[in-house]
Design a protein around this motif. Sequence first.
Motif, short mmCIF file in Angstrom:
data_model
loop_
_atom_site.label_atom_id
_atom_site.label_comp_id
_atom_site.label_asym_id
_atom_site.label_seq_id
_atom_site.Cartn_x
_atom_site.Cartn_y
_atom_site.Cartn_z
N HIS A 1 0.72 -1.30 0.02
CA HIS A 1 -0.07 0.10 -0.11
C HIS A 1 0.91 1.27 0.02
CE1 HIS A 1 -3.03 2.78 1.11
NE2 HIS A 1 -3.92 2.00 0.91
N ILE B 1 -2.81 -0.90 -6.87
CA ILE B 1 -3.29 0.16 -6.26
C ILE B 1 -3.45 1.26 -6.63
CG2 ILE B 1 -3.39 1.19 -3.80
CD1 ILE B 1 -2.23 -1.38 -2.83
N LEU C 1 -8.04 -1.31 -5.15
CA LEU C 1 -7.13 -2.26 -5.53
C LEU C 1 -7.73 -2.93 -6.78
CD1 LEU C 1 -5.19 -4.93 -3.98
CD2 LEU C 1 -6.38 -5.59 -5.37
#
Length: 376
Positions: free
Chosen positions: A228, A278, A285
Amino acid sequence: MFRKFCCFSIIALFSGLLANAQQYYLFVGSYNRDKDKDGVYLYRFNYNTGALQPVSALKGILNPSFLTLSPDGKYIYACSEAQTPNIGGVSSLAFDSTKETLTLLSRQNSGGDNPAYVGTDKDGKWLLCANYSGGSLSIFPLLEDGQIAPSKQVIAFQDSSVLPRQRSSHIHSAVFSPDGQYAFFPDLGADKIRGYKLVPAAAEPLQPATPPYTATVPGAGPRHIIFHPKLPYAYCIEEMGGMVSCYKYKAGKLDSLQRISAHLQGPANDYNSADIHISPDGRFLYASTRESANTIFIYAINQQKGTLKQIGQESSRGRHPRNFMIDPTGKFLLVANQNSGNIVVFKRNQQTGLLTATGIEVKLLNPSSLQMRAYH
């Protein structure tokens, strides 16, 4: 006098805008089957409309199936998935954004057959390589002029899991953690995500992390892993299991949070899931699955828990979406459909995460990897 001042001010402002204007370029790797044929392609990308304009192409690399860019965008690194024993390699290219040219700089043996993925650290000092058929990983120092130095370390595995495709290790990607201190290597053949700590001064710069691997569900076949951009979470697409696994990440350790579907049809031993990305804002996502599905799956990311909720599905508008990418503005998603030979541009709703086909696509033989960057 006032009019002259206004004119000069407007001219100065316009000149400043031009000086700061950005041109986006798309780099495409492909399976050319012959190094004397074009393998890496360059396109201009219009970040307002999504249009693609061909610029040039480069010969000299056999099957440059996966590309990655240096952090400063000056160099492109490619793995040569030769599909011939003992000739797998990694290459570096220089990109001149003024002349819009690509130049082949260097090549090294990858340390194993059929390298499938290359990745760099955030400082552009190290190149990782995943050798799929060779069941090995390798690490190379990167020189300031874009050259790749000989490998510093090659680690081969003798491992297996439960399905016929898993009779030996198959390292499928090679990704640094966001801080650059750890590297992760999904092993499709062993159902493990292998972890290493980077120790730059050591003779062998990759040292096993604690723990040395994270086990996945038997038969999952972990393929690509991403982190992330803002939160301490990682996500892995499982090629054979057709699932996305979510992990809490801290200091080289992955703790399982969730496993969610990324396939359409009923039970199967191999769903052939492919790629995962992402959005730049960290809210959504996307995952691709090939074969009969040919679909991009869309998920909302829980910003507190890191877990996923599937919110949509979109046809890739082609066959075998091996790779895709989200442009740096977050406005568009581009898909490389390898078997149908087309790159399709989708408009991405930045509020909902959903995709809409723009009607823009380019035909290209066996596209397999997309990378994009803005240049002044």
